[in-house]
Design an enzyme around this catalytic site. Structure first.
Site, mmCIF file in Angstrom:
data_model
loop_
_atom_site.group_PDB
_atom_site.id
_atom_site.type_symbol
_atom_site.label_atom_id
_atom_site.label_comp_id
_atom_site.label_asym_id
_atom_site.label_seq_id
_atom_site.Cartn_x
_atom_site.Cartn_y
_atom_site.Cartn_z
ATOM 1 N N VAL A 13 0.821 -1.211 0.000
ATOM 2 C CA VAL A 13 0.000 0.000 0.000
ATOM 3 C C VAL A 13 0.860 1.269 0.000
ATOM 4 C CG1 VAL A 13 -0.187 0.151 2.528
ATOM 5 C CG2 VAL A 13 -2.050 1.023 1.100
ATOM 6 N N LYS A 14 2.099 1.147 0.462
ATOM 7 C CA LYS A 14 2.945 2.332 0.630
ATOM 8 C C LYS A 14 3.395 2.952 -0.693
ATOM 9 C CE LYS A 14 3.104 2.215 5.180
ATOM 10 N NZ LYS A 14 2.636 3.309 6.024
#
Length: 266
Positions: A13-14
């Site tokens: 997700v980063k």
């Protein structure tokens, strides 16, 4: 429902915040051509920043605690990053704490830009602009609860804020390992002393500026052994290969789901 952020180019997700924080820093003139991106990370944000840095022609320097896996370190070095190892057994505010080390290196490096994911409000903004709208659209407006772990708090804050603006009844549930300060602080407003835990990339020993207590409607605390066991079961039963933090989120999501009607969507 699971949102598989592992399908992103950097594997997590980063990637969302890495690209958004860099683009916003460029727009403000904080990051110039030929500059160096500096960040402290437990791994995933570092990988995202290194990937974007390589694609856009920046140098990257990553500070990572010594308890993180060698695979994460090797991955960031493969992207061309310089990796600095910091001790994980020092308290927040200590000169050798990975956050202080990153801040110091960025200040001492010509052209250095510190991404500062724990206090950079472009972090939750990335999720408000992308993750939240995607989930709402993909669920066709039928979503009863959003469950996510908290590392910087950016994912749950930005996504949760967007979802609750669309429907104030949506539950936004944070997940914490025992020893992290998030859940006790959310519940009592008192900052407790942090303990230790094995799961990586979630939990914190201080409250960052990117986490908004008011967005979150509930918290679940999941033991390390449960997190790892659920991650293994997920892989064995479905072929979805994740880390311990995803196992932690899944364990909490199952708890939340059991308390809701069968028609609910989590």
């Amino acid at each position: 429902l699971l949102k598989l952020e592992s399908a992103n180019p950097g594997g997590s997700v980063k990637d969302r915040i890495a690209l958004h924080m860099i683009r916003q820093a460029e727009a403000r003139g904080e990051l110039q051509p030929g500059g160096t991106i500096v960040e402290c990370t437990s791994g995933n944000t570092g990988a995202g920043l290194c990937l974007v840095a390589a694609a856009l022609g920046y140098r990257s320097l990553i500070v990572i605690p010594d308890k993180m896996s060698q695979e994460k370190i090797d991955t960031m070095r493969a992207f061309g990053a310089e990796v600095v190892i910091a001790p994980s057994n020092v308290p927040s505010g200590h000169p050798e704490h990975y956050l202080q080390v990153a801040e110091r290196i960025a200040a001492e490096t010509p052209g250095g830009w510190w991404a500062d994911q724990f206090h950079n409000l472009d972090n939750p903004e990335a999720h408000y602009r992308s993750t939240g709208p995607e989930l709402w659209r993909q669920c066709e407006g039928h979503l009863d609860a959003f469950v996510a772990g908290c590392g910087t708090g950016g994912t749950i804050t930005g996504t949760g804020r967007y979802l609750r603006e669309r429907n104030p009844e949506v539950l936004v549930v944070g997940v914490d390992p025992p020893g992290s300060v998030y859940e006790p602080y959310w519940r009592t407003g008192v900052l407790e002393e942090a303990g230790s835990y094995a799961v990586e990339g979630v939990g914190e020993d201080e409250i960052p500026g990117t986490w908004d207590r008011a967005v979150i409607t509930g918290y679940e605390v999941v033991e390390d052994e449960v997190s790892f066991e659920l991650a293994r079961r997920l892989t064995e039963r479905t072929g979805v290969f994740t880390g311990g933090s995803a196992g932690m989120a899944l364990a909490a999501a199952l708890r939340v789901a059991r308390g809701l009607p069968e028609s609910a969507r989590v």
